[in-house]
Design a protein around this motif. Structure first.
Motif, PDB file in Angstrom:
ATOM      1  N   ALA A 133       0.821  -1.216   0.000  1.00  0.00           N
ATOM      2  CA  ALA A 133       0.000   0.000   0.000  1.00  0.00           C
ATOM      3  C   ALA A 133       0.853   1.263   0.000  1.00  0.00           C
ATOM      4  CB  ALA A 133      -0.933  -0.005   1.205  1.00  0.00           C
ATOM      5  N   TYR A 134       2.056   1.175   0.605  1.00  0.00           N
ATOM      6  CA  TYR A 134       2.912   2.356   0.731  1.00  0.00           C
ATOM      7  C   TYR A 134       4.320   2.027   0.221  1.00  0.00           C
ATOM      8  CZ  TYR A 134      -0.991   3.769   3.597  1.00  0.00           C
ATOM      9  OH  TYR A 134      -2.271   4.065   4.038  1.00  0.00           O
ATOM     10  N   PRO A 135       4.510   2.065  -1.099  1.00  0.00           N
ATOM     11  CA  PRO A 135       5.839   1.796  -1.655  1.00  0.00           C
ATOM     12  C   PRO A 135       6.859   2.754  -1.049  1.00  0.00           C
ATOM     13  CG  PRO A 135       4.176   1.880  -3.388  1.00  0.00           C
ATOM     14  CD  PRO A 135       3.508   2.347  -2.137  1.00  0.00           C
ATOM     15  N   GLY A 136       7.970   2.212  -0.627  1.00  0.00           N
ATOM     16  CA  GLY A 136       8.991   3.030   0.026  1.00  0.00           C
ATOM     17  C   GLY A 136       8.952   2.941   1.531  1.00  0.00           C
ATOM     18  N   LEU A 137       7.843   2.420   2.081  1.00  0.00           N
ATOM     19  CA  LEU A 137       7.779   2.251   3.535  1.00  0.00           C
ATOM     20  C   LEU A 137       8.742   1.136   3.947  1.00  0.00           C
ATOM     21  CD1 LEU A 137       6.527   2.832   6.319  1.00  0.00           C
ATOM     22  CD2 LEU A 137       4.720   1.176   5.747  1.00  0.00           C
ATOM     23  N   ARG A 138       9.620   1.455   4.865  1.00  0.00           N
ATOM     24  CA  ARG A 138      10.653   0.492   5.260  1.00  0.00           C
ATOM     25  C   ARG A 138      10.293  -0.176   6.585  1.00  0.00           C
ATOM     26  NH1 ARG A 138      15.592   0.775   8.125  1.00  0.00           N
ATOM     27  NH2 ARG A 138      15.352   3.025   8.446  1.00  0.00           N
ATOM     28  N   PHE A 139      10.336  -1.493   6.595  1.00  0.00           N
ATOM     29  CA  PHE A 139      10.138  -2.254   7.827  1.00  0.00           C
ATOM     30  C   PHE A 139      11.499  -2.700   8.342  1.00  0.00           C
ATOM     31  CE2 PHE A 139       5.740  -2.340   6.653  1.00  0.00           C
ATOM     32  CZ  PHE A 139       5.072  -2.470   7.873  1.00  0.00           C
ATOM     33  N   ALA A 140      11.837  -2.240   9.546  1.00  0.00           N
ATOM     34  CA  ALA A 140      13.092  -2.661  10.161  1.00  0.00           C
ATOM     35  C   ALA A 140      13.003  -4.108  10.616  1.00  0.00           C
ATOM     36  CB  ALA A 140      13.416  -1.752  11.346  1.00  0.00           C
ATOM     37  N   GLY A 141      11.779  -4.575  10.847  1.00  0.00           N
ATOM     38  CA  GLY A 141      11.589  -5.958  11.282  1.00  0.00           C
ATOM     39  C   GLY A 141      10.167  -6.188  11.741  1.00  0.00           C
ATOM     40  N   ARG A 142       9.910  -7.404  12.181  1.00  0.00           N
ATOM     41  CA  ARG A 142       8.598  -7.772  12.696  1.00  0.00           C
ATOM     42  C   ARG A 142       8.757  -9.004  13.573  1.00  0.00           C
ATOM     43  NH1 ARG A 142       6.210 -12.172  10.867  1.00  0.00           N
ATOM     44  NH2 ARG A 142       7.139 -13.289   9.121  1.00  0.00           N
ATOM     45  N   HIS A 143       7.786  -9.224  14.455  1.00  0.00           N
ATOM     46  CA  HIS A 143       7.793 -10.424  15.303  1.00  0.00           C
ATOM     47  C   HIS A 143       6.371 -10.681  15.762  1.00  0.00           C
ATOM     48  CE1 HIS A 143       8.819 -13.334  18.421  1.00  0.00           C
ATOM     49  NE2 HIS A 143      10.080 -13.318  18.003  1.00  0.00           N
ATOM     50  N   ASN A 144       5.961 -11.942  15.743  1.00  0.00           N
ATOM     51  CA  ASN A 144       4.617 -12.259  16.228  1.00  0.00           C
ATOM     52  C   ASN A 144       4.530 -12.081  17.750  1.00  0.00           C
ATOM     53  OD1 ASN A 144       5.095 -14.900  17.700  1.00  0.00           O
ATOM     54  ND2 ASN A 144       5.846 -15.489  15.680  1.00  0.00           N
ATOM     55  N   GLY A 145       3.322 -12.151  18.259  1.00  0.00           N
ATOM     56  CA  GLY A 145       3.121 -11.933  19.690  1.00  0.00           C
ATOM     57  C   GLY A 145       3.075 -13.193  20.518  1.00  0.00           C
ATOM     58  N   TYR A 146       3.414 -14.322  19.901  1.00  0.00           N
ATOM     59  CA  TYR A 146       3.323 -15.592  20.613  1.00  0.00           C
ATOM     60  C   TYR A 146       4.682 -15.998  21.181  1.00  0.00           C
ATOM     61  CZ  TYR A 146      -1.460 -16.070  19.057  1.00  0.00           C
ATOM     62  OH  TYR A 146      -2.811 -15.871  18.863  1.00  0.00           O
ATOM     63  N   PHE A 147       5.036 -15.342  22.278  1.00  0.00           N
ATOM     64  CA  PHE A 147       6.250 -15.699  23.011  1.00  0.00           C
ATOM     65  C   PHE A 147       5.963 -15.518  24.490  1.00  0.00           C
ATOM     66  CE2 PHE A 147       6.465 -11.236  21.799  1.00  0.00           C
ATOM     67  CZ  PHE A 147       6.791 -10.598  22.982  1.00  0.00           C
TER      68      PHE A 147
END
Length: 259
Positions: A133-147
């Protein structure tokens, strides 16, 4: 933005800011804190459920008030402010809308996101959909909430290593507030934290927003209750009266004190 004026609603100071002002400030605050170390700026939100919880849970109230900023993410909060104040809240700043306003600007400014929460599938799809949806938007990372708590330190270290400008945390109330309070002073490579509730489900398409006309009329809660009657009917029937009572009580107390 923590210097912006607030309205006291229930036991919480709700920031008197609109969607556009809030999105612009998020970008500014994130860039100001990039590489600075120290405690990130902490933004959270309040709706009827949050105000009700704060009324009868002193520990949750204390956690919520540790935020640098509290947005109105509930039309009941905005409507009450219009009825009780000469300087009401300008509008509802729903996180499900705010994330898009911030993402549009983040893509232009090079501000990075990190999504923490939801299931692995939902989290990954939310990142994928936002990136499209937002070309150029940078994701430094991600992690699920199951920990679990034993893994929490490793998750915090991974976030610091990624050094995101804005960390969106979607565990739901009160788990996300508890996580922030436990770890905010450890997240020294994060610019800004925003608690996000069930945001990632909406971004992933797992849940649907109400039609625009219902959102404009403040009826999104009704739409959600129709879709999830077992989960939300009890919540709304038990929390909304408490929230209204809390806002009335604190408003009357402030009026009496000013006389």
């Amino acid at each position: 933005m923590n210097d912006w004026p607030t309205n006291r609603l229930g036991s919480l100071p709700i920031v008197r800011a609109g969607m556009e002002d809030s999105a612009v400030a998020f970008i500014r605050l994130a860039l100001e804190r990039r590489g600075a170390g120290g405690r990130p700026f902490y933004s959270t939100s309040a709706n009827g459920q949050v105000i009700a919880l704060c009324e009868h849970d002193a520990n949750f109230r204390s956690m919520t008030r540790q935020a640098d900023q509290i947005h109105a993410d509930g039309m009941s909060v905005v409507i009450f402010s219009k009825l009780s104040s000469s300087k009401p809240l300008p509008e509802r700043v729903a996180t499900t809308d705010l994330v898009h306003a911030v993402a549009e600007r983040a893509a232009e400014a090079g501000v990075s996101f990190y999504f923490l929460g939801a299931s692995e599938e939902v989290n990954a799809r939310a990142v994928e959909n936002m990136s499209k949806a937002y070309p150029g938007l940078r994701f430094a990372g991600r992690h699920n909430g199951y920990f679990d708590r034993a893994e929490e330190e490793a998750v915090v270290q991974a976030i610091n290593a990624a050094a995101p400008d804005i960390l969106w945390i979607g565990f739901g109330v009160p788990l996300e507030q508890q996580f922030v309070v436990r770890n905010i002073n450890k997240l020294h490579n994060v610019g800004l934290i925003k608690t996000s509730g069930g945001l990632f489900d909406f971004l992933a398409g797992s849940k649907r927003r109400a039609p625009n006309w219902m959102q404009r009329m403040g009826l999104e809660w009704l739409y959600r209750m129709i879709l999830e009657p077992r989960r939300l009917t009890t919540r709304y029937l038990t929390t909304n009266p408490v929230a209204i009572y809390a806002m009335l009580r604190h408003s009357l107390r402030a009026f009496s004190a000013s006389r």
